[in-house]
Motif scaffolding. Sequence first.
Motif: not given
Length: 285
Positions: A162-168
């Motif tokens: 999920a990190a890609e969506v949360i960060r970017h």
Amino acid sequence: MVGYIEGFYRLAPEVLLHQREQIRNGVLMAAVSALATGVALYPLLLSMFGHATALSDRLMNANFSLVHALGKSIAKRDIDTDAHNYRVTLYAAALAEEMGVSPNEIPHLVIGAFLHDVGKIGIPDHILQKPGRLSAEEFEVMKTHTLMGLEIIAGIHWLEGAAEVIRHHHERIDGKGYPDRLAGEEISLHARIFAVVDVFDALVSARPYKAAISPSEALAILEREAMQHFDADVVNAFNRIALSLHGEVARATEADLHRAIRPLWLRCFKKETAPQEPFRKSITR
């Protein structure tokens, strides 16, 4: 060597018969023993399988509860976030499927979409709940929610996707977004997909500081911002499904949204009993 002698002998028929009987009896005893062992162990194996399945179900429910609790925690402080989380998650899954994203990748997008704003937990109330436009200083604080979201999910292995969506999800195609000022395909496809559905839902939803606009108007804005804010290919794909998809989601009650997202969670956690129909059908179940 000057020579060799070779000899052989022939077994008597009764000896051959005896050996065949011994082999047959041995095979029969082995088969009976294996069958008896299987019958004896079957209840135990069945019990162990049932126990493992129950543990898997409890783990899946615990994971779902954790994600749901994280979403609820910010929804308690930021108006409309709860329903917004469900809507954009359903939009994102349907759009990814429309674009031919691998079904194995969509679960990462689903969890990222649901938790995209989890970092807002760390934003002060006077900024997060401000009814008007934020000042430049306040906006700089608001922008930190993307990185705080990563800190919140850090160390939770199954949330790493999920990190890609949360960060970017606030990056822009023209490189003017935040926090990393990425441009074009430097931004992951998951984040580019989510950016489109996130803004669309914000535009068609009423907020204390603005009125809702029609889906057609929202799509026109997305088209104008293509190649600047948004990926044009993603906008074009969303145009193909947005109106019908919005009609389905707009009619859904909060209970409908909760029920619709359940099959997505089952797919996310790779349950064998999860429905295998297209993600979009979850909305109309």
